[in-house]
Structure formats: C-alpha cells, structure tokens
Design a protein around this motif. Structure first.
Motif, PDB file in Angstrom:
ATOM      1  N   ALA A 175       0.839  -1.211   0.000  1.00  0.00           N
ATOM      2  CA  ALA A 175       0.000   0.000   0.000  1.00  0.00           C
ATOM      3  C   ALA A 175       0.869   1.254   0.000  1.00  0.00           C
ATOM      4  O   ALA A 175       0.590   2.225  -0.724  1.00  0.00           O
ATOM      5  N   ALA A 176       1.943   1.245   0.810  1.00  0.00           N
ATOM      6  CA  ALA A 176       2.850   2.393   0.865  1.00  0.00           C
ATOM      7  C   ALA A 176       3.558   2.595  -0.474  1.00  0.00           C
ATOM      8  O   ALA A 176       3.757   3.732  -0.920  1.00  0.00           O
ATOM      9  N   ALA A 177       3.918   1.479  -1.138  1.00  0.00           N
ATOM     10  CA  ALA A 177       4.573   1.565  -2.443  1.00  0.00           C
ATOM     11  C   ALA A 177       3.644   2.168  -3.489  1.00  0.00           C
ATOM     12  O   ALA A 177       4.056   3.020  -4.290  1.00  0.00           O
ATOM     13  N   LEU A 178       2.385   1.753  -3.482  1.00  0.00           N
ATOM     14  CA  LEU A 178       1.400   2.318  -4.414  1.00  0.00           C
ATOM     15  C   LEU A 178       1.150   3.785  -4.124  1.00  0.00           C
ATOM     16  O   LEU A 178       0.999   4.601  -5.047  1.00  0.00           O
ATOM     17  N   LEU A 179       1.103   4.147  -2.850  1.00  0.00           N
ATOM     18  CA  LEU A 179       0.927   5.549  -2.472  1.00  0.00           C
ATOM     19  C   LEU A 179       2.101   6.385  -2.964  1.00  0.00           C
ATOM     20  O   LEU A 179       1.923   7.504  -3.473  1.00  0.00           O
ATOM     21  N   SER A 180       3.309   5.833  -2.839  1.00  0.00           N
ATOM     22  CA  SER A 180       4.504   6.538  -3.295  1.00  0.00           C
ATOM     23  C   SER A 180       4.510   6.708  -4.814  1.00  0.00           C
ATOM     24  O   SER A 180       4.945   7.741  -5.336  1.00  0.00           O
ATOM     25  N   LEU A 181       4.007   5.692  -5.532  1.00  0.00           N
ATOM     26  CA  LEU A 181       3.939   5.778  -6.998  1.00  0.00           C
ATOM     27  C   LEU A 181       2.986   6.865  -7.475  1.00  0.00           C
ATOM     28  O   LEU A 181       3.235   7.533  -8.480  1.00  0.00           O
ATOM     29  N   THR A 182       1.894   7.055  -6.760  1.00  0.00           N
ATOM     30  CA  THR A 182       0.843   7.977  -7.217  1.00  0.00           C
ATOM     31  C   THR A 182       0.958   9.377  -6.636  1.00  0.00           C
ATOM     32  O   THR A 182       0.289  10.295  -7.105  1.00  0.00           O
ATOM     33  N   THR A 183       1.800   9.554  -5.619  1.00  0.00           N
ATOM     34  CA  THR A 183       1.861  10.835  -4.911  1.00  0.00           C
ATOM     35  C   THR A 183       3.137  11.582  -5.251  1.00  0.00           C
ATOM     36  O   THR A 183       4.210  10.999  -5.323  1.00  0.00           O
ATOM     37  N   GLY A 184       2.982  12.886  -5.440  1.00  0.00           N
ATOM     38  CA  GLY A 184       4.145  13.716  -5.722  1.00  0.00           C
ATOM     39  C   GLY A 184       3.717  15.014  -6.378  1.00  0.00           C
ATOM     40  O   GLY A 184       2.526  15.333  -6.461  1.00  0.00           O
ATOM     41  N   GLU A 185       4.705  15.780  -6.829  1.00  0.00           N
ATOM     42  CA  GLU A 185       4.398  17.051  -7.488  1.00  0.00           C
ATOM     43  C   GLU A 185       3.542  16.834  -8.722  1.00  0.00           C
ATOM     44  O   GLU A 185       2.639  17.608  -9.022  1.00  0.00           O
ATOM     45  N   SER A 206       0.864  14.372  -9.919  1.00  0.00           N
ATOM     46  CA  SER A 206      -0.012  13.311  -9.422  1.00  0.00           C
ATOM     47  C   SER A 206      -0.386  12.339 -10.545  1.00  0.00           C
ATOM     48  O   SER A 206      -0.752  12.753 -11.645  1.00  0.00           O
ATOM     49  N   ILE A 207      -0.263  11.051 -10.255  1.00  0.00           N
ATOM     50  CA  ILE A 207      -0.625  10.003 -11.211  1.00  0.00           C
ATOM     51  C   ILE A 207      -1.608   9.069 -10.517  1.00  0.00           C
ATOM     52  O   ILE A 207      -1.307   8.512  -9.463  1.00  0.00           O
ATOM     53  N   SER A 208      -2.798   8.896 -11.104  1.00  0.00           N
ATOM     54  CA  SER A 208      -3.818   8.076 -10.463  1.00  0.00           C
ATOM     55  C   SER A 208      -3.427   6.603 -10.514  1.00  0.00           C
ATOM     56  O   SER A 208      -2.665   6.166 -11.392  1.00  0.00           O
ATOM     57  N   LEU A 209      -3.981   5.845  -9.589  1.00  0.00           N
ATOM     58  CA  LEU A 209      -3.687   4.421  -9.501  1.00  0.00           C
ATOM     59  C   LEU A 209      -4.120   3.684 -10.774  1.00  0.00           C
ATOM     60  O   LEU A 209      -3.433   2.762 -11.238  1.00  0.00           O
ATOM     61  N   ALA A 210      -5.243   4.114 -11.347  1.00  0.00           N
ATOM     62  CA  ALA A 210      -5.763   3.466 -12.559  1.00  0.00           C
ATOM     63  C   ALA A 210      -4.883   3.722 -13.784  1.00  0.00           C
ATOM     64  O   ALA A 210      -4.923   2.956 -14.751  1.00  0.00           O
ATOM     65  N   ASP A 211      -4.082   4.802 -13.726  1.00  0.00           N
ATOM     66  CA  ASP A 211      -3.255   5.156 -14.885  1.00  0.00           C
ATOM     67  C   ASP A 211      -1.878   4.499 -14.875  1.00  0.00           C
ATOM     68  O   ASP A 211      -1.151   4.584 -15.872  1.00  0.00           O
ATOM     69  N   ILE A 212      -1.509   3.849 -13.781  1.00  0.00           N
ATOM     70  CA  ILE A 212      -0.146   3.323 -13.660  1.00  0.00           C
ATOM     71  C   ILE A 212       0.143   2.272 -14.728  1.00  0.00           C
ATOM     72  O   ILE A 212       1.154   2.353 -15.443  1.00  0.00           O
ATOM     73  N   ILE A 213      -0.728   1.273 -14.859  1.00  0.00           N
ATOM     74  CA  ILE A 213      -0.495   0.197 -15.829  1.00  0.00           C
ATOM     75  C   ILE A 213      -0.508   0.718 -17.270  1.00  0.00           C
ATOM     76  O   ILE A 213       0.393   0.381 -18.056  1.00  0.00           O
ATOM     77  N   LEU A 269       2.770   2.541 -17.924  1.00  0.00           N
ATOM     78  CA  LEU A 269       3.897   1.618 -18.037  1.00  0.00           C
ATOM     79  C   LEU A 269       3.868   0.866 -19.358  1.00  0.00           C
ATOM     80  O   LEU A 269       4.924   0.515 -19.909  1.00  0.00           O
ATOM     81  N   LYS A 270       2.673   0.590 -19.879  1.00  0.00           N
ATOM     82  CA  LYS A 270       2.555  -0.118 -21.160  1.00  0.00           C
ATOM     83  C   LYS A 270       2.974   0.777 -22.329  1.00  0.00           C
ATOM     84  O   LYS A 270       3.563   0.304 -23.306  1.00  0.00           O
ATOM     85  N   GLU A 271       2.676   2.073 -22.247  1.00  0.00           N
ATOM     86  CA  GLU A 271       3.025   2.997 -23.328  1.00  0.00           C
ATOM     87  C   GLU A 271       4.532   3.187 -23.466  1.00  0.00           C
ATOM     88  O   GLU A 271       5.046   3.397 -24.571  1.00  0.00           O
ATOM     89  N   LYS A 272       5.240   3.156 -22.325  1.00  0.00           N
ATOM     90  CA  LYS A 272       6.691   3.278 -22.301  1.00  0.00           C
ATOM     91  C   LYS A 272       7.200   4.579 -22.932  1.00  0.00           C
ATOM     92  O   LYS A 272       8.267   4.607 -23.571  1.00  0.00           O
ATOM     93  N   GLU A 273       6.442   5.638 -22.780  1.00  0.00           N
ATOM     94  CA  GLU A 273       6.892   6.944 -23.265  1.00  0.00           C
ATOM     95  C   GLU A 273       6.113   8.040 -22.536  1.00  0.00           C
ATOM     96  O   GLU A 273       5.088   7.774 -21.898  1.00  0.00           O
ATOM     97  N   GLY A 274       6.643   9.262 -22.621  1.00  0.00           N
ATOM     98  CA  GLY A 274       5.977  10.396 -21.997  1.00  0.00           C
ATOM     99  C   GLY A 274       6.578  10.739 -20.633  1.00  0.00           C
ATOM    100  O   GLY A 274       7.365   9.979 -20.053  1.00  0.00           O
TER     101      GLY A 274
END
Length: 339
Positions: A22-32, A34-41, A44-49
C-alpha cells in the motif's frame, strides 16, 4: 497455544506485507505530478511520456531503495539488539554511521568526488564504515574472546571520535562543502545510480536470508551466552557472524542513502512489543516494518513542503520518536491495568 501463536504471527506478517504494498502504491501515485492508480499500468505499457519517466526513473528507484534500506536498517537493529540483549542498541550505536560520515566529509573537503567521480561518495562512506567495523571487531574480539559490552563501549567511543573529526573538517571547509556534508548526513533516497540500488537490494535480502539461519541461536542468546552454550549454541561463532552481517548491511545503507536515524531502533522495538521476541518472526517483521516505515517517510518528505523536499532523516527522526513514545506508553498502561 503454539499453533494459535503461529497463526497470529502469519496474519501479522501478511498485514505488514500488505502495508508495504500500500505504501509503495501511495509513493507511486503521490508527488508534485499526481498520477492516479488506474493510470499506472497504461502509462507503463506505453513506455513513453513524462509520466512514464517519473514512474520508472524517479519513483520506482526510490521505492526499491527505501524498501532495501529500511528493511536492512531495521533488520540490523533487531540483530544487534539480540546480540547485545539491549533494546536501546541500534546500527549507528557502534560508530558505523560516524565512520561513514567522516569518510564522506573527508572526500567532499578534499574534492576527490569531483576528480574521481560522484561514485566516490558512496565508496568513501562504505570504506569509512568498514574501517569502523574492522576496528570494533579487532578490539572487541581480541585474543579470541567475545566481550559484547566492551564492543559496545568501543563503538560508542569511535562514534564520538569520528563525529568530532568530521566537525573539525566542517569547521575548516568552505560553505559549499559544508552544505554538501550536512545534506548527506541528513539522508536522502535520491540515488540515480541503478547499480548502487541493485547492490543495496540484493545485500538487504541476502542479509535477511543469512540472519534467518541464526533465528534459533538468537532466541537462545536472549537467555545469555552461558545458557545458550548449554543448549548447544556456539555463542562466539553466532555473535561474530551476526555482528558482521548487521555491520555490513548498515555500512552499505549509510554509504548509499546517508544517515537515516531511528529506523534501526524504533521499528524492531515496536515489532517486539506487538508480536513478541521470537526471532523466527521478529526478523521478517522488522524487515518489512522498516521497509514500510521508510517508504511512507519518503512520501511525506517529498510532499509535506512540495515542490521542495525535506531530508528523509528529518522525517524518520520526528515520526519515529513520536510513534515510539505513543506506542510505548500504551503498552505500559495496558500492562499496569492487567491487559
């Protein structure tokens, strides 16, 4: 009774593991950014941007390093507390952080990190930590003996000498070098070198595996060296190997991430209060607990004064100290009321 205890420990370990995820997912989505949890996969699949770059080049390496460093420091604390039979012992008590800090300060003051390369900073920290470990080992294991109280005292004295030497260097150097030394001392997980991150991760997991081979000897050492000997445990052999494992883990963590305090002291103690002192479960519980604590601390350090970032050592010191006092008082109150 033993079966119900085992079930409790399994559930407790699973809960901590889920907290780490849970902490790892929070770290992935939180920051200056913001990336939603639903957008992570999809990202990562697009591999650009830009979002892909943020996830793979900034946040994921920090999560992996926080997992490894937090786990290794907490594991080292649990091991050393078992060896010395003292809940106040932590990885930095033996002067390892002082030796590493002096090595880094010396490198910064002499400018070797510019002439040789930035890789020189973690190397100098590691060599400084190893020099301290070697000195404590030579003096503590003198003449084939194993005087753990003497080792602890030697470590504390070496820590004072190293800290004083580092303050001398800080007092005679330039303001720019002084800033670099202070920033390193306060700790950071902003490590761009993937090789160092992989080394830290592998070392922490290897340390956990090796320490698990000595779970039963550690349980026996809680009774004292003499009683452990009566149970067939080679106390000197066990103490020397575990001391080396804990020291190497600490040296690697300090050289890569700087001095991150309280993790090796607070987390093993909290896990022990909640789940007991059986090292078959205390080792993995401390490792996962330290990983969770440091990943969460990194999230706070990155966001609390965004867009600026606090040194993670500030967060671990403040949060760890407050958490430790609260939990310790609750357990004492529960014992006083017979709970």
């Amino acid at each position: 009774m033993m079966q119900s205890r085992t079930i409790f420990w399994m559930i407790f370990t699973l809960v901590i593991l889920l907290l780490v995820l849970a902490a790892a997912l929070l770290s992935l989505t939180t920051g200056e950014a913001s990336i939603s949890l639903a957008d992570i996969i999809p990202v990562l699949k697009e591999k650009e941007g830009m979002e892909y770059f943020i996830l793979t080049e900034i946040r994921m390496p920090r999560i992996i390093l926080a997992f490894a460093v937090g786990g290794a420091l907490s594991l080292s604390g649990a091991i050393l507390q078992g060896i010395f039979r003292n809940p106040l012992v932590e990885p930095y008590t033996l002067g390892i952080s002082g030796g590493a800090a002096f090595g880094v300060a010396l490198t910064i003051v002499t400018g070797m990190h510019f002439t040789i390369g930035m890789f020189m900073l973690p190397l100098s920290g590691f060599f400084g930590a190893m020099a301290t470990i070697l000195l404590v080992s030579l003096l503590g294991f003198l003449r084939g003996g194993t005087d753990i109280h003497k080792m602890l005292l030697i470590g504390v004295m070496i820590s004072f000498v190293a800290s004083s030497s580092m303050m001398f260097l800080m007092s005679v150097t330039t303001a720019e070098n002084l800033h670099g030394i202070i920033f390193w001392i306060m700790g950071s997980l902003d490590e761009p070198n993937r090789l160092l991150i992989r080394i830290t991760l592998f070392s922490s997991l290897a340390g956990l595996a090796i320490s698990y081979l000595f779970a039963r000897p550690l349980n026996a050492l809680l009774l004292g060296e003499d009683k452990a000997g009566h149970l067939g445990i080679n106390s000197r052999h066990t103490i020397r190997i575990l001391f080396l494992v804990a020291s190497l883990l600490t040296g690697i963590c300090v050289s890569v991430a700087g001095v991150i305090g309280f993790v090796g002291l607070v987390i093993p103690h909290l896990i022990r209060l909640i789940a007991g002192s059986d090292y078959r479960f205390l080792l993995i519980g401390s490792f996962l607990g330290g990983s969770f604590f440091l990943i969460l601390s990194d999230v706070i350090a990155r966001t609390i004064i965004s867009p600026n970032e606090l040194p993670i050592g500030v967060i671990t010191g403040m949060a760890g100290g407050v958490l430790f006092i609260i939990v310790l008082n609750k357990f004492r109150n529960r014992k006083q009321h017979g709970g």
